[in-house]
Design a protein around this motif. Structure first.
Motif, PDB file in Angstrom:
ATOM      1  N   THR A 113     116.135  42.568  79.969  1.00 23.11           N
ATOM      2  CA  THR A 113     115.673  43.255  78.829  1.00 23.11           C
ATOM      3  C   THR A 113     116.652  42.458  77.450  1.00 23.11           C
ATOM      4  OG1 THR A 113     115.184  45.350  80.195  1.00 23.11           O
ATOM      5  CG2 THR A 113     115.594  45.483  77.539  1.00 23.11           C
ATOM      6  N   THR A 114     117.897  42.592  77.833  1.00 22.42           N
ATOM      7  CA  THR A 114     118.557  42.174  76.723  1.00 22.42           C
ATOM      8  C   THR A 114     118.486  40.773  76.034  1.00 22.42           C
ATOM      9  OG1 THR A 114     120.719  43.612  77.366  1.00 22.42           O
ATOM     10  CG2 THR A 114     121.124  41.893  75.813  1.00 22.42           C
ATOM     11  N   ILE A 140     115.132  40.878  74.270  1.00 19.65           N
ATOM     12  CA  ILE A 140     115.146  41.294  73.031  1.00 19.65           C
ATOM     13  C   ILE A 140     115.883  40.050  71.773  1.00 19.65           C
ATOM     14  CG2 ILE A 140     116.630  42.844  71.377  1.00 19.65           C
ATOM     15  CD1 ILE A 140     116.466  44.685  73.784  1.00 19.65           C
ATOM     16  N   TYR A 200     123.672  49.085  69.205  1.00 23.57           N
ATOM     17  CA  TYR A 200     122.963  48.660  70.464  1.00 23.57           C
ATOM     18  C   TYR A 200     121.903  47.639  70.083  1.00 23.57           C
ATOM     19  CZ  TYR A 200     125.059  52.846  72.340  1.00 23.57           C
ATOM     20  OH  TYR A 200     125.907  53.802  72.628  1.00 23.57           O
ATOM     21  N   THR A 215     118.890  47.632  71.217  1.00 28.35           N
ATOM     22  CA  THR A 215     117.721  48.244  71.055  1.00 28.35           C
ATOM     23  C   THR A 215     117.485  49.143  69.528  1.00 28.35           C
ATOM     24  OG1 THR A 215     118.672  50.475  71.748  1.00 28.35           O
ATOM     25  CG2 THR A 215     117.389  48.911  73.271  1.00 28.35           C
TER      26      THR A 215
END
Length: 672
Positions: free
Chosen positions: A362-363, A366, A419, A421
């Motif tokens: 996920t990281t 991104i 973060y 996100t």
């Protein structure tokens, strides 16, 4: 009496302070004797020349040792200078107070008189504070006309050496002024402020105030105007030289920093000596002549990461800033986990083989979708994530200082996020450039597993002082000396004034303490000493004042002797003390010790800079010291010694403890 029984026993805490402080005796003064520290766990050695590093390397198991460490760390955190002075005076005054205890001087008398005596010394030496403007003006003019430096006449007001125990011995009156200190091309001037009216000499200040004392930001001191100096030092070069105490390599680095910061803001008419815009990068393995100042951020990366730099060389990159850790477990400061809840599996995914792969994927996704090429992280970075980023041509650098993030954010437009996100299209900046750092002579830099790289953005204010040395064990020493020098200049500009250096201030303290002791002795001989029934009443008697003040003077005398021996001005302690006594007699005969000290400083007597002057200088250079850092080191040293003294006195032990507790004096103790 009871307190005499307490004083007669051994004060273990003071003895421990004295023993610990004796290890740093050779660290005092500009010419220091370095020490090798060996780490038993790694068998690696390190060369140190700082009281902070020395105390950190000692095994401080005692309570007194822990207090000493905390005191030195506090001085280092606030000023980055004065720690060796603090350490030495702790030992000198501990020994002096132990001698007072052997003479049955009450603890209460030692505490009150020593504190009062130091306060009087701090007020007395205010007359040796010189404004930064005057220092710059004189040093810059003497650099153009070197033969006229001693022809300048100073108007000295004669002050009695006994002018008030606890009062200010100064004939000067001046108005209060709290405006910001501004350095002009020829020195320091106070913009938009009232000029002080001095009744006698500019070197005497009633309240130790200056038109240059200001309410400034802790990391910034303003400089304004074009340089009008024939020597092109931008109003700081000679002041920095006087504060460097003979450290020429750091002088060259600081000169480059001042020149860059001045040139960068010439268009706006003002520049700043901003310590928040300076960082260091240590490169062991190169000679010290390779040390330099580079615009931007120089840091060390792995060889695998260096391959990315070759791919992106001279290309504008998108940059992302993170003010936390880049790890799966990281939570921001203040985050509180739910109580009585245990997370077994956050997001179950049967297709993943290892725990943590979901977060990694996920990281990385991104970062790829954000189209960033460079990520600067304040905290730690997950190693697995860093490896995957390298494979995808993304450079991630961890453990980046907060001021580096701020500098890149100002010029690139990037906004720090906690973060990933939280990131958005507006959070990423642009215009960053990467290249490999090379020495000025073009030689390759072999640091084993690390490669130095430089990150920059057009117009960035950040400067990196690249520090090099051919001896890896000396690297920490080189960095410590650089920061000490930089902070000396920073504090001098923040205070707007400096002390005469080379022991001039301590000599006046010694003379003043002895004069107060003689005065107290005369008063004690004139008035019959009454018998008191308690130690607190006895402390107010003049019977002990002379003894305690002589103990205070003993600390100043030991300090001066060590300085003279370490700078090779005296071959032995006996010779140093003989020379000090000679100057004390001359100061007394002069009628005004402060005038004598200032005269000797101007003539270049015992207060010149050291046996190793700058290259090309045929005589010793003038030395100046910080005002606030030095006086705070004095106060912290005495406060620590008195704290340990009173703690020892409150601990009742020994074979006579029961007899003491049953005596009439037991009412004077507080039982916990």
């Amino acid at each position: 009496m009871a307190f005499r029984d307490v004083n007669s026993r051994r004060h273990i805490g003071l003895q421990q302070l004295s023993s610990l402080a004796s290890t740093g005796r050779t660290l005092l003064g500009p010419v220091k004797s370095c020490k090798f520290i060996v780490d038993e766990s790694t068998n690696q050695s390190m060369l140190i020349c700082s009281a902070v590093r020395l105390i950190e390397s000692l095994d401080l198991t005692s309570a007194a040792g822990q207090l000493l460490n905390e005191t030195i760390q506090a001085q280092n955190k606030e000023f980055k200078t004065g720690m060796s002075t603090l350490l030495f005076l702790v030992g000198a005054w501990s020994n002096a107070i132990l001698e007072c205890l052997q003479q049955n001087v009450p603890v209460s008398a030692i505490v009150s008189v020593m504190s009062e005596g130091l306060n009087s010394c701090c007020e007395k030496v205010q007359c040796l504070q010189i404004s930064v403007h005057d220092v710059n003006e004189e040093l810059c003019s003497s650099s153009v006309r070197p033969n006229t430096s001693n022809s300048k006449t100073y108007e000295i007001g004669l002050v009695s050496p006994l002018a008030g125990f606890g009062s200010i011995a100064s004939p000067v009156r001046s108005a209060d002024d709290n405006n910001a200190s501004v350095i002009s091309g020829s020195g320091v001037t106070a913009s938009s402020c009232k000029q002080k009216r001095l009744t006698h000499s500019r070197y005497f200040g009633a309240l130790a105030t200056s038109p240059f004392s200001s309410q400034l930001d802790d990391s910034r001191v303003c400089l304004s105007g074009q340089s009008a100096h024939p020597c092109e030092c931008y109003g700081l070069g000679h002041l920095a030289r006087a504060l460097s105490h003979g450290n020429e390599p750091n002088m060259k680095l600081l000169k480059s920093i001042v020149a860059y910061q001045h040139k960068r803001a010439e268009c706006s008419g003002s520049s700043q000596f901003n310590i928040a815009e300076i960082v260091t990068c240590c490169l062991p393995g190169l000679p010290e002549s390779c040390s330099c100042v580079c615009p931007g951020f120089v840091t060390l990366v792995s060889p695998e990461q260096a391959t990315i730099i070759k791919h992106f060389r001279d290309k504008p990159l998108r940059i992302l800033l993170m003010d936390g850790d880049l790890t799966e477990e990281y939570r921001h400061l203040g985050f509180t986990k739910p109580r009585n809840v245990r997370t077994v599996l956050d997001r179950p995914d049967l297709q993943e083989g290892r725990p943590g792969d979901v977060w990694l994927n996920t990281t990385l996704d991104i970062l790829i979708r954000s189209e960033v090429n460079l990520v600067l992280v304040k905290g730690n970075v997950c190693e697995n994530l860093m490896e995957r980023c390298v494979a995808n041509k993304i450079l991630v650098i961890g453990s980046v200082a907060q001021k580096v993030l701020c500098a890149f954010g100002e010029v690139s437009g990037a906004r720090p996020v906690t973060y990933l996100t939280q990131r958005s299209a507006s959070c990423a900046g642009s215009g960053a450039q990467l290249d490999l750092w090379t020495a000025s002579d073009g030689r390759a830099t072999d640091l084993g597993e690390l490669v130095p790289v430089r990150i920059r953005v057009r117009g960035i204010a950040l400067l990196t002082a690249v520090l090099t040395t051919a001896v890896p064990a000396k690297m920490q020493l080189v960095e410590d000396q650089f920061w000490t020098f930089v902070y000396r200049l920073h504090h001098a500009l923040s205070d707007g004034k400096v002390f005469l250096g080379g022991g001039a201030v301590e000599l006046l303290c010694l003379s003043h303490s002895q004069a107060l002791a003689e005065q107290s002795l005369k008063l004690a001989n004139k008035k019959p000493v009454k018998e008191f029934h308690g130690p607190w009443l006895a402390a107010s008697s003049a019977e002990y004042k002379s003894v305690v003040l002589q103990a205070l003077a003993s600390g100043w005398s030991q300090y001066l002797s060590a300085i003279m021996c370490n700078t090779a001005k005296a071959a032995s302690l006996f010779e140093a003390r003989t020379l000090i006594e000679h100057h004390l007699k001359q100061a007394t005969d002069c009628g005004s010790p402060s005038a004598y000290v200032l005269k000797e400083f101007q003539m270049g007597g015992m207060f010149r800079g050291g046996p190793v002057p700058f290259t090309g200088s045929a005589e010793g250079f003038r030395v100046y010291d910080n005002v606030t850092a030095k006086t705070e080191a004095w106060r912290r040293a005495l406060d620590l010694v008195l704290l340990v003294l009173q703690t020892d006195a409150e601990i009742i032990s020994g074979p006579q403890s029961n007899q003491l507790l049953n005596s009439h004096a037991s009412s004077e103790f507080m039982f916990l």
